[in-house]
Each structure stands twice: as C-alpha cells, then as structure tokens.
Design an enzyme around this catalytic site. Structure first.
Site, PDB file in Angstrom:
ATOM      1  N   LYS A 146      28.003  17.076  60.997  1.00  0.00           N
ATOM      2  CA  LYS A 146      28.514  16.438  59.771  1.00  0.00           C
ATOM      3  C   LYS A 146      29.353  15.200  60.101  1.00  0.00           C
ATOM      4  O   LYS A 146      29.282  14.184  59.406  1.00  0.00           O
ATOM      5  CB  LYS A 146      29.340  17.450  58.975  1.00  0.00           C
ATOM      6  CG  LYS A 146      29.982  16.909  57.722  1.00  0.00           C
ATOM      7  CD  LYS A 146      28.992  16.608  56.616  1.00  0.00           C
ATOM      8  CE  LYS A 146      29.696  15.893  55.463  1.00  0.00           C
ATOM      9  NZ  LYS A 146      28.893  15.825  54.257  1.00  0.00           N
ATOM     10  N   ARG A 167      26.011  19.121  53.051  1.00  0.00           N
ATOM     11  CA  ARG A 167      25.435  17.777  53.178  1.00  0.00           C
ATOM     12  C   ARG A 167      25.108  17.178  51.819  1.00  0.00           C
ATOM     13  O   ARG A 167      24.730  16.008  51.733  1.00  0.00           O
ATOM     14  CB  ARG A 167      24.182  17.861  54.054  1.00  0.00           C
ATOM     15  CG  ARG A 167      24.464  18.580  55.366  1.00  0.00           C
ATOM     16  CD  ARG A 167      23.217  18.754  56.193  1.00  0.00           C
ATOM     17  NE  ARG A 167      22.867  17.527  56.884  1.00  0.00           N
ATOM     18  CZ  ARG A 167      21.675  17.283  57.396  1.00  0.00           C
ATOM     19  NH1 ARG A 167      20.716  18.185  57.258  1.00  0.00           N
ATOM     20  NH2 ARG A 167      21.426  16.154  58.008  1.00  0.00           N
ATOM     21  N   CYS A 186      35.071   9.429  50.038  1.00  0.00           N
ATOM     22  CA  CYS A 186      35.549  10.444  50.988  1.00  0.00           C
ATOM     23  C   CYS A 186      34.994  10.232  52.387  1.00  0.00           C
ATOM     24  O   CYS A 186      35.534  10.741  53.364  1.00  0.00           O
ATOM     25  CB  CYS A 186      35.224  11.855  50.490  1.00  0.00           C
ATOM     26  SG  CYS A 186      33.480  12.123  50.251  1.00  0.00           S
ATOM     27  N   ARG A 230      27.454   6.871  58.338  1.00  0.00           N
ATOM     28  CA  ARG A 230      27.457   6.292  56.983  1.00  0.00           C
ATOM     29  C   ARG A 230      28.642   5.362  56.804  1.00  0.00           C
ATOM     30  O   ARG A 230      28.546   4.316  56.159  1.00  0.00           O
ATOM     31  CB  ARG A 230      27.510   7.410  55.936  1.00  0.00           C
ATOM     32  CG  ARG A 230      26.151   7.974  55.596  1.00  0.00           C
ATOM     33  CD  ARG A 230      26.243   8.972  54.476  1.00  0.00           C
ATOM     34  NE  ARG A 230      26.721   8.407  53.229  1.00  0.00           N
ATOM     35  CZ  ARG A 230      27.109   9.144  52.180  1.00  0.00           C
ATOM     36  NH1 ARG A 230      27.076  10.464  52.256  1.00  0.00           N
ATOM     37  NH2 ARG A 230      27.519   8.573  51.079  1.00  0.00           N
ATOM     38  N   THR A 282      33.961  19.980  55.425  1.00  0.00           N
ATOM     39  CA  THR A 282      33.864  19.130  56.616  1.00  0.00           C
ATOM     40  C   THR A 282      35.116  19.317  57.476  1.00  0.00           C
ATOM     41  O   THR A 282      36.237  19.240  56.954  1.00  0.00           O
ATOM     42  CB  THR A 282      33.714  17.654  56.193  1.00  0.00           C
ATOM     43  OG1 THR A 282      32.603  17.565  55.298  1.00  0.00           O
ATOM     44  CG2 THR A 282      33.500  16.747  57.392  1.00  0.00           C
ATOM     45  N   ASP A 320      39.638  29.981  42.659  1.00  0.00           N
ATOM     46  CA  ASP A 320      40.329  28.687  42.687  1.00  0.00           C
ATOM     47  C   ASP A 320      41.796  28.914  42.356  1.00  0.00           C
ATOM     48  O   ASP A 320      42.131  29.787  41.550  1.00  0.00           O
ATOM     49  CB  ASP A 320      39.700  27.704  41.694  1.00  0.00           C
ATOM     50  CG  ASP A 320      39.939  26.255  42.100  1.00  0.00           C
ATOM     51  OD1 ASP A 320      38.988  25.598  42.574  1.00  0.00           O
ATOM     52  OD2 ASP A 320      41.100  25.785  41.968  1.00  0.00           O
ATOM     53  N   GLY A 347      29.079   3.445  51.219  1.00  0.00           N
ATOM     54  CA  GLY A 347      29.537   4.833  51.395  1.00  0.00           C
ATOM     55  C   GLY A 347      30.319   5.293  50.188  1.00  0.00           C
ATOM     56  O   GLY A 347      30.707   4.496  49.342  1.00  0.00           O
TER      57      GLY A 347
HETATM   58  N1  LIG Z   1      32.534  15.855  47.037  1.00  0.00           N
HETATM   59  C1  LIG Z   1      31.483  15.618  47.805  1.00  0.00           C
HETATM   60  O1  LIG Z   1      30.582  14.818  47.477  1.00  0.00           O
HETATM   61  C2  LIG Z   1      31.313  16.375  49.112  1.00  0.00           C
HETATM   62  C3  LIG Z   1      30.123  16.196  49.822  1.00  0.00           C
HETATM   63  C4  LIG Z   1      29.918  16.923  50.991  1.00  0.00           C
HETATM   64  C5  LIG Z   1      30.907  17.790  51.450  1.00  0.00           C
HETATM   65  N2  LIG Z   1      32.061  17.931  50.736  1.00  0.00           N
HETATM   66  C6  LIG Z   1      33.052  18.878  51.284  1.00  0.00           C
HETATM   67  O2  LIG Z   1      33.493  19.749  50.274  1.00  0.00           O
HETATM   68  C7  LIG Z   1      34.917  19.808  50.277  1.00  0.00           C
HETATM   69  C8  LIG Z   1      35.369  20.040  48.866  1.00  0.00           C
HETATM   70  O3  LIG Z   1      35.063  18.881  48.124  1.00  0.00           O
HETATM   71  P1  LIG Z   1      35.078  18.852  46.540  1.00  0.00           P
HETATM   72  O4  LIG Z   1      34.624  17.487  46.168  1.00  0.00           O
HETATM   73  O5  LIG Z   1      34.376  20.034  45.989  1.00  0.00           O
HETATM   74  O6  LIG Z   1      36.650  18.996  46.270  1.00  0.00           O
HETATM   75  P2  LIG Z   1      37.360  19.054  44.852  1.00  0.00           P
HETATM   76  O7  LIG Z   1      38.667  18.369  45.027  1.00  0.00           O
HETATM   77  O8  LIG Z   1      36.432  18.604  43.761  1.00  0.00           O
HETATM   78  O9  LIG Z   1      37.601  20.619  44.631  1.00  0.00           O
HETATM   79  C9  LIG Z   1      38.362  21.410  45.482  1.00  0.00           C
HETATM   80  C10 LIG Z   1      38.771  22.664  44.721  1.00  0.00           C
HETATM   81  O10 LIG Z   1      39.431  23.528  45.656  1.00  0.00           O
HETATM   82  C11 LIG Z   1      40.526  24.128  44.973  1.00  0.00           C
HETATM   83  N3  LIG Z   1      41.490  24.634  45.961  1.00  0.00           N
HETATM   84  C12 LIG Z   1      42.429  23.958  46.667  1.00  0.00           C
HETATM   85  N4  LIG Z   1      43.115  24.809  47.470  1.00  0.00           N
HETATM   86  C13 LIG Z   1      42.577  26.037  47.266  1.00  0.00           C
HETATM   87  C14 LIG Z   1      42.851  27.332  47.810  1.00  0.00           C
HETATM   88  N5  LIG Z   1      43.810  27.528  48.731  1.00  0.00           N
HETATM   89  N6  LIG Z   1      42.122  28.384  47.364  1.00  0.00           N
HETATM   90  C15 LIG Z   1      41.150  28.211  46.421  1.00  0.00           C
HETATM   91  N7  LIG Z   1      40.851  27.005  45.867  1.00  0.00           N
HETATM   92  C16 LIG Z   1      41.552  25.932  46.296  1.00  0.00           C
HETATM   93  C17 LIG Z   1      41.067  23.026  44.072  1.00  0.00           C
HETATM   94  O11 LIG Z   1      41.862  23.549  43.027  1.00  0.00           O
HETATM   95  C18 LIG Z   1      39.755  22.380  43.589  1.00  0.00           C
HETATM   96  O12 LIG Z   1      39.279  22.968  42.391  1.00  0.00           O
HETATM   97  C19 LIG Z   1      35.351  18.452  50.851  1.00  0.00           C
HETATM   98  O13 LIG Z   1      36.606  18.535  51.499  1.00  0.00           O
HETATM   99  C20 LIG Z   1      34.266  18.167  51.832  1.00  0.00           C
HETATM  100  O14 LIG Z   1      34.599  18.765  53.055  1.00  0.00           O
HETATM  101  C21 LIG Z   1      32.290  17.252  49.596  1.00  0.00           C
END
Ligand SMILES: NC(=O)c1ccc[n+]([C@@H]2O[C@H](COP(=O)([O-])OP(=O)(O)OC[C@H]3O[C@@H](n4cnc5c(N)ncnc54)[C@H](O)[C@@H]3O)[C@@H](O)[C@H]2O)c1
Length: 298
Positions: free
Chosen positions: A221, A168, A270, A228, A134, A42, A267
């Site tokens: 997705k 998912r 996001c 949704r 996504t 991260d 929903g």
């Molecule tokens: N949150 C959900 O419920 C959910 C559900 C399904 C899919 N997703 C997918 O997962 C993705 C991530 O969601 P999340 O909720 O975990 O995001 P988040 O914002 O909670 O976490 C993202 C992390 O990525 C890190 N980051 C940013 N740029 C980076 C880089 N260049 N290198 C390394 N780390 C980096 C950030 O510091 C942060 O800790 C979403 O964009 C979506 O596509 C999320």
C-alpha cells in the site's frame, strides 16, 4: 452467499467492522450483502444512530445509501459504540480506523491503538482480526499483535488469527474498486493468511494476492500510495509548465498516458501523508533519498 467457505472453528457468521467511515461503512454493506451478519463499531454516536436508522451518514458514495437502508431492513447490518461487546460476538474483525500524521509529520497511532485495546478486551479464541488501515511497515506484527495479546490474554497464531490487508478502494467509488482491484493479503503465519483469504473469498469477487507476511502487505500500500503521490506532484509541475507555455495540461497528460509506461494522475488529499509512513514507524529504515526529498520540501 459463500459463508460456508469460511472455516473458523466455533465461529458464528458475524463480522465486526471497527470504524464506520467512508471506507468502513461501504465494507460493512459489502459483507452484509454477501450474507454475513455485520455489526459496525464507531466511537461517534451520531454515526451509530444514523446507521441503525437505516440512513448513511456518508454522502456521495454510489450504492451506499440504498445499501445501508436495505441491509438494516434485512437485519444483517447494525451499529454500536461498544466495540468490545461486538468483537466478543464476532468471527471476524475488520479494522479501518484512521492513522494519519501529526503537525510534526510523526505517525499518529492514538485512534487505532484505542480501537485495538477495545478489540483486545473482547477478543475470543478462533477469531480472525484483519487490519485494513494504511500502516507503516511492521505495525500489525510488532505493534498491534502485542497490544491484542496483552489485552486478550490470548496468543496470536495459536489462539486467534491476525492478518493485514490494505484497503485499495477509494472513497467515492468504493464498490466499483472492490470489484476491480485484487485483494492483497498477508498473515502473521500461514494459517492466518489462509483464514483471511477464505474470508475475502466469501465477500469479494476480485482476485486475491497473498503476500509472504503482514509487513509485505503493508509495504504494497505504501508503494502504490507513494507512487501516486510522486506522479501527482509531477502532474502539478506539468500543469504549471503547460500554463506558462499556453497548452492544455489535461489534454497533454491524457495523450501521454496512452503509452503503456505513463500513469500520471492527480492524487487525493490523503495520499500525500503516506510517504511519511516510510520515514517513521516500527522500523528505523527510511528510504534515504525519499527522506531527503520530503524533509527538504522539494
Ligand atoms: N478514504 C479513502 O479513500 C481511503 C482509501 C483507502 C484506504 N483508506 C484507509 O481507511 C482508513 C479510514 O479512512 P476513512 O476515509 O474511512 O476515515 P473516516 O475519517 O471517514 O472514518 C473513520 C471513522 O473511524 C471512527 N473512529 C475513530 N476512532 C475510532 C475508534 N477508536 N473506534 C471505532 N471507531 C473509530 C471515526 O469516528 C470515523 O467514523 C484511512 O486511514 C486509510 O488508512 C481510506
């Protein structure tokens, strides 16, 4: 542990999870619980420090706090800000760095492009790279593949495996969802898809659905997220109507959902960005009616 089922030549059983957020950190714990050695990557040093201290920076996720504590204590989970070095040691790289839309509703790739450049710089022959973020349809094969190839001087399909698998699970119940939902997987070629399937078989109990391509897996997705979003907008409309009529919207919708074809739910925040992924991206083939509706704000 089922690591022996995973058959990447010259691999060490190490997974790099890039992006330790609400999804990436639970995934890192899930893989470590299944016997893999996991390095979470991260750009936020506070996140990295917290994980290395055995403490989850993400709250409100059942099983996560004890999962991080236990997996760090066993030595199977650690974190770093150095993605390139972690990837250099990894047999598998999972990418869950966010892609959102900007103020002009254009897809904002900067964070995931940066992550891809860092991954490419450390990529070794025989490594499997899977994007779980996504994405607009076509992104893995037409945007990330050339970025990875340029940065690594390796060729996807010949020197490394490349796949897409939409995440998912939803934050707040990630571990439950990982058990519940089939894992959708698509590769840039058959070998990449097979290697990704073998990895997921080693870390998940759920069924695996293999799609014909990364494009198809990306589209899955967007279909479920857009569906949704549409039903969520419909739920909002019904709530307004119910308020005007003086009836209980939640009770009414719950009763309607007892019929097989009704799946009306609110929903998450996001979800509403993903219809825009169908309008911009690698292909200039938006869904015309959807574009009209979204752009007109109706
Ligand atoms: N949150 C959900 O419920 C959910 C559900 C399904 C899919 N997703 C997918 O997962 C993705 C991530 O969601 P999340 O909720 O975990 O995001 P988040 O914002 O909670 O976490 C993202 C992390 O990525 C890190 N980051 C940013 N740029 C980076 C880089 N260049 N290198 C390394 N780390 C980096 C950030 O510091 C942060 O800790 C979403 O964009 C979506 O596509 C999320």
């Amino acid at each position: 542990m089922h690591i022996s089922m995973f058959n990447v030549p010259n691999s060490s059983p190490t997974v790099a999870v890039v992006g330790l957020g609400r999804i990436g950190l639970p995934l890192a714990v899930q893989y470590a619980r299944h016997g893999w050695s996991v390095v979470g990557c991260d750009i936020n040093p506070h996140v990295v420090e917290s994980v290395n201290d055995g403490s989850s920076p993400i709250l409100g996720e059942p099983e996560l706090e004890t999962g991080v504590l236990n997996m760090v204590a066993t030595g199977r989970l650690s974190a770093t800000v150095d993605t390139t070095e972690a990837v250099r040691q990894a047999a598998v790289v999972i990418v869950v760095v966010p892609v959102a839309v900007d103020a002009r509703q254009e897809v904002a790739f900067a964070a995931v492009d940066n992550a891809t450049a860092a991954i490419g710089a450390g990529l070794q022959p025989g490594t499997l790279v899977i994007y779980e973020t996504t994405l607009p349809v076509g992104t893995t094969a037409r945007r990330f593949r050339p970025l990875l190839e340029r940065a690594s001087h390796l060729q996807a399909g010949r020197d490394f495996y490349l796949a897409y698998s939409p995440e998912r699970a939803s934050s707040g119940h990630v571990f439950r969802d990982l058990r519940l939902y089939p894992k959708v997987v698509g590769g840039i070629d058959e070998q990449s898809a097979a290697t990704a399937r073998a990895f997921y078989r080693s870390v998940l109990e759920a069924d695996i659905l293999t799609m014909a391509s990364t494009d198809e897996a990306e589209f899955v997705k967007l279909v479920e997220a857009t569906y949704r979003d549409v039903t969520s907008a419909l739920a909002d409309e019904f709530a307004c109507y119910a308020g005007a009529c003086g009836v209980d919207a939640a009770a009414t919708i719950a009763a309607a959902n007892s019929q097989l074809y009704s799946h009306i739910h609110g929903g998450g925040p996001c979800i509403s960005v993903y219809p825009y992924f169908l309008l911009t991206g690698v292909f200039d083939e938006p869904l015309p009616q959807l574009r009209m509706l979204i752009r007109s704000g109706t």
